[in-house]
Write an enzyme that holds these catalytic residues in place. Sequence first.
Site, PDB file in Angstrom:
ATOM      1  N   ARG A  47       0.921  -1.151  -0.193  1.00 61.93           N
ATOM      2  CA  ARG A  47       0.238  -0.205  -0.053  1.00 61.93           C
ATOM      3  C   ARG A  47       0.807   1.399  -0.599  1.00 61.93           C
ATOM      4  O   ARG A  47       0.736   2.369  -0.580  1.00 61.93           O
ATOM      5  CB  ARG A  47      -0.572  -0.050   1.156  1.00 61.93           C
ATOM      6  CG  ARG A  47      -1.390   1.058   1.774  1.00 61.93           C
ATOM      7  CD  ARG A  47      -3.441   1.008   1.937  1.00 61.93           C
ATOM      8  NE  ARG A  47      -3.022   0.444   3.259  1.00 61.93           N
ATOM      9  CZ  ARG A  47      -2.767   0.690   4.493  1.00 61.93           C
ATOM     10  NH1 ARG A  47      -1.840   1.616   4.364  1.00 61.93           N
ATOM     11  NH2 ARG A  47      -2.592  -0.263   5.666  1.00 61.93           N
ATOM     12  N   TYR A  99     -16.368  17.510 -14.256  1.00 65.55           N
ATOM     13  CA  TYR A  99     -16.983  16.160 -15.016  1.00 65.55           C
ATOM     14  C   TYR A  99     -18.207  15.174 -13.827  1.00 65.55           C
ATOM     15  O   TYR A  99     -17.860  15.946 -12.496  1.00 65.55           O
ATOM     16  CB  TYR A  99     -15.830  15.107 -14.942  1.00 65.55           C
ATOM     17  CG  TYR A  99     -15.950  13.483 -14.991  1.00 65.55           C
ATOM     18  CD1 TYR A  99     -16.566  13.102 -16.121  1.00 65.55           C
ATOM     19  CD2 TYR A  99     -15.373  12.743 -13.485  1.00 65.55           C
ATOM     20  CE1 TYR A  99     -16.452  11.474 -16.005  1.00 65.55           C
ATOM     21  CE2 TYR A  99     -15.747  11.511 -13.807  1.00 65.55           C
ATOM     22  CZ  TYR A  99     -15.946  10.502 -14.637  1.00 65.55           C
ATOM     23  OH  TYR A  99     -16.663   9.808 -14.264  1.00 65.55           O
ATOM     24  N   ASP A 173      -7.414  19.193 -13.873  1.00 70.66           N
ATOM     25  CA  ASP A 173      -8.417  18.069 -14.202  1.00 70.66           C
ATOM     26  C   ASP A 173      -7.587  17.310 -16.156  1.00 70.66           C
ATOM     27  O   ASP A 173      -8.339  18.443 -16.895  1.00 70.66           O
ATOM     28  CB  ASP A 173      -9.381  17.830 -13.760  1.00 70.66           C
ATOM     29  CG  ASP A 173      -9.490  16.161 -15.206  1.00 70.66           C
ATOM     30  OD1 ASP A 173      -8.845  15.882 -15.262  1.00 70.66           O
ATOM     31  OD2 ASP A 173     -11.020  15.558 -14.222  1.00 70.66           O
ATOM     32  N   LYS A 198      -8.761   6.459 -18.670  1.00 72.74           N
ATOM     33  CA  LYS A 198      -8.646   7.492 -20.314  1.00 72.74           C
ATOM     34  C   LYS A 198      -7.544   6.892 -21.389  1.00 72.74           C
ATOM     35  O   LYS A 198      -6.698   5.807 -21.383  1.00 72.74           O
ATOM     36  CB  LYS A 198      -9.152   8.705 -20.286  1.00 72.74           C
ATOM     37  CG  LYS A 198     -10.176   9.168 -18.730  1.00 72.74           C
ATOM     38  CD  LYS A 198     -12.027   7.937 -19.294  1.00 72.74           C
ATOM     39  CE  LYS A 198     -12.808   8.131 -17.744  1.00 72.74           C
ATOM     40  NZ  LYS A 198     -12.934   9.229 -17.214  1.00 72.74           N
TER      41      LYS A 198
HETATM   42  C1  LIG Z   1     -12.953   9.538 -16.477  1.00 72.73           C
HETATM   43  C2  LIG Z   1     -12.701  10.562 -15.756  1.00 72.73           C
HETATM   44  C3  LIG Z   1     -12.661  11.217 -14.150  1.00 72.73           C
HETATM   45  C4  LIG Z   1     -12.786  10.103 -13.296  1.00 72.73           C
HETATM   46  O1  LIG Z   1     -11.697   9.003 -13.339  1.00 72.73           O
HETATM   47  P1  LIG Z   1     -11.823   7.493 -12.924  1.00 72.73           P
HETATM   48  O2  LIG Z   1     -10.784   6.540 -13.594  1.00 72.73           O
HETATM   49  O3  LIG Z   1     -14.028   7.082 -14.321  1.00 72.73           O
HETATM   50  O4  LIG Z   1     -12.407   7.664 -11.571  1.00 72.73           O
HETATM   51  C5  LIG Z   1     -11.531  12.345 -13.955  1.00 72.73           C
HETATM   52  N1  LIG Z   1     -12.099  13.280 -14.788  1.00 72.73           N
HETATM   53  C6  LIG Z   1     -12.715  13.131 -15.856  1.00 72.73           C
HETATM   54  C7  LIG Z   1     -12.271  14.234 -16.658  1.00 72.73           C
HETATM   55  C8  LIG Z   1     -13.105  12.432 -15.956  1.00 72.73           C
HETATM   56  O5  LIG Z   1     -12.972  12.319 -18.153  1.00 72.73           O
END
Ligand SMILES: *Cc1c(COP(=O)(O)O)cnc(C)c1O
Length: 380
Positions: A47, A99, A173, A198
């Site tokens: 961890r 998001y 982000d 992504k």
């Molecule tokens: C998908 C997404 C998230 C969240 O990520 P997860 O891996 O699904 O928890 C946060 N910000 C953006 C812009 C996203 O597309």
Amino acid sequence: MKFETLAIHAGQEPDPNNGAVMTPIYQTSTYAQDGVAKPRQGYEYSRTKNPTRLALENCLAALEGAEYGLAFSSGMAATDNILRLVDGGAHVLAGNDVYGGTFRLFDKVLRRYGLSFNFVDTTDPENVAESLKPETRMVWLETPTNPLLSVTDIRAVAEIVHAHPNHPLLVVDNTFATPYLQRPLELGADIVVHSMTKYLGGHSDVVSGAAIVKDKAVFDKLAFLQNAVGAVPGPMDCFLVLRGIKTLHVRMDRHAENAASLVDFLAGHPKVSRLFYPFHSSHPQAQVAKKQMRNGGGMISFILKGGRDAAVRMAEATKIFTLAESLGGVESLIEVPAAMTHLSTAGSQIAVDPGLVRLSVGIENKEDLLKDVEQAMEKA
Ligand SMILES: *Cc1c(COP(=O)(O)O)cnc(C)c1O
């Protein structure tokens, strides 16, 4: 070294034990110690630290032009840990097109712990300047946003935020752009967050997140939280993301090339009332996008004149584009945000148009993709 070289090599030395070129999947929770409280090479418990995860974390840091990277079990886990940097009573200023899951975490979960949030249109940096309060401790930007692909001038917002006497942290982000297209830390941000589910993973086979940090003191606090909270990815997931990142630059160029050919078709289409693509001349922040991003990326959104019914008909009619949530994989995806990924924003201040369709343009043949969108549009 340049980006392409870092993507393949950063953080990844041949394994010291046997020369394995690919980072091994260290599927272990614990490590033998040489004596009581004498761990070898700093590894005690996975961890806290794991060699596969460490390779990924160091690679991420290099790609964002920073020294410190941390991997988490999902993008939301990374976001949650970052928010734990601020104490109850603090104010957090966020974009109004973040998001849906980020909005849900802020609005439905973290408000209960004494944080207050404002959601403003950050595409005009003046709105950020006007909304900062004495108790603001964090500013949360997404650019380009999901799903409307709004673009915020990171450098302009960073200047405003850093002039605040109480030094709020600026978090960006960077999921949609990836470090290949945009490096927020170089533009003044303090922390970059990714859903590695992504584009970084890139193959729709792993859920994972990351935070990359410029400052050692902030990193130490976040590394403490990573271990204390425990939302860490397993070594197999880290391996998959490391492998995905090796082709990030090649994929992002092709995503953008394919998206460009669809943008041309959609921009002039009589059934489309509005198109959202950062590098298209109709985009209100196209100039800012071109200044801070290498290309327009692989995401396209558009509103159909026929509203929700037309959006649903189109999304159910594609043959190559798979009707699915998520984005950023090699395969093309289509979805209707108001009914799917952004359902949690319904009725709120950040609700999206029911006729909005979002495409994650993959790296298949662009003529095949264009034909598929053309035939689906006939049904819209
Ligand atoms: C998908 C997404 C998230 C969240 O990520 P997860 O891996 O699904 O928890 C946060 N910000 C953006 C812009 C996203 O597309």
